[in-house]
Design a protein around this motif. Structure first.
Motif: not given
Length: 352
Positions: A68-73, A99-110
């Motif tokens: 929830p605070h990823w953008l706010k830090v 590098r064209e790796l598989r990038v997976i966003p993992v959304l934590v706690n809403g």
């Protein structure tokens, strides 16, 4: 299926706890060597920038942990960390996309996916990636769904060869049975019965008809008869006797089978005993049916003493117990000399 590492990118101020918990789960499936987690993976004294680049070069997947605070830090001056070119989270994700790796966003706690306009130019592609959710209320399920995706990319660690399977519990290996020798009584009971019958006939022939007029003699004769016939004392009649030690005359309780182990009053595990006379061996299983310890020792009368080796922690100790209820329950202490830990333990038959 390609081999490689899983790179976990996270902010300590945002998802440190969840990232560490996820790391532990993934190590169980893919092996510790295939997980890059900077706090534990980087060695002291190494160049952080070079080490991150090297780790990404060995990786196939980057998990971008977004809370929830990823953008706010912000930093000490109030500037958004993500907007700073030297921010490590920004560098890690940007380099993985490059590098064209598989990038997976993992959304934590809403947490929600960031909008493209909230991201630096080099991270805008992240907003187009399909995300996986992790929530505390359904943690195991969510991690399982993420693991299914990763199994298509990363090689799972080899599974150990299973132990022999027991029919009543397919998760737990069998304790190898110990051959049970015949007791002295089992080998000689026919001779004893024959001798007893002959002795009764002899008593009937020799005792005078008016014996009942001498109660003192009658009581003494009965006592002598009990001793001479080696009758089991009444105090042992309730004990499940395993074997009679011919030399000492000591009866050995049968403790083979499964026993619940209580440490300081709390059930912590199950002991599966096998027995050969006074010699015993056992495996210990935790409440999830994972084998955690093993040992061997001896049981004699009301005393039980076994060695204890914890295969999980690689420590040695001893368990010393005794019984005051004919072997139905055993009480004592467990001691680890190296650490100085001592605790009270008792065991009770799992299915008496």
């Amino acid at each position: 299926m390609a081999s490689g590492k899983i790179f976990i990118s996270y902010r300590r101020e945002d998802t440190s706890g969840e990232s560490g918990r996820l790391k532990d789960k993934l190590e169980q499936v893919f092996g510790q060597e295939n997980i890059f987690y900077d706090v534990e993976t980087l060695e002291a004294g190494l160049n952080f920038d070079q080490s991150i680049a090297k780790a990404l070069g060995e990786s196939k997947v980057l998990l971008a942990m977004i809370g929830p605070h990823w953008l706010k830090v912000v930093d000490s001056k109030g500037v958004s960390r993500l907007q700073k070119p030297d921010d490590w989270v920004r560098k890690e994700i940007a380099e993985a996309l490059k590098r064209e790796l598989r990038v997976i966003p993992v959304l934590v706690n809403g947490a929600e996916m960031p909008d493209p306009e909230d991201l630096p130019e080099e991270l805008k592609e992240l907003s187009l990636k399909h995300a996986q959710e992790l929530t505390s209320s359904r943690w195991n399920y969510d991690v399982g769904e993420l693991t299914k995706v990763l199994e298509k990319i990363i090689t799972k660690k080899p599974q150990p060869t299973p132990d022999p399977i027991r029919s009543d519990n397919p998760q737990r290996p069998v304790v190898p049975p110990v051959p049970q020798p015949k007791s002295w009584w089992a080998k000689n009971y026919l001779w004893m019965i024959g001798g007893l019958v002959g002795f009764l006939i002899l008593i009937g022939m020799c005792v005078p008809d008016d014996l009942d007029t001498y109660p003192e003699y009658q009581e003494q004769a009965s006592t002598d008869f009990d001793q001479e016939a080696n009758i089991i004392p009444e105090s042992a009649s309730g004990t499940d006797l395993h074997e009679n030690d011919q030399n000492s005359g000591q009866f050995i309780p049968d403790i083979s089978g499964e026993w619940d182990l209580y440490l300081n009053g709390q059930k912590v595990s199950v002991l599966a005993f096998s027995q050969n006379g006074a010699d015993v061996a056992y495996y210990e299983y935790d409440l999830l049916d994972t084998r955690t310890a093993e040992g061997q020792g001896k049981v004699a009368g009301t005393d039980l003493l076994v060695d204890y080796y914890n295969t999980t922690l690689n420590v040695n100790g001893t368990i010393s117990m005794s019984t005051d209820d004919d072997g139905l329950t055993w009480y004592g202490i467990i001691n680890f000399p190296v650490s100085g830990f001592t605790g009270t333990v008792n065991i009770r038959k799992t299915n008496p």
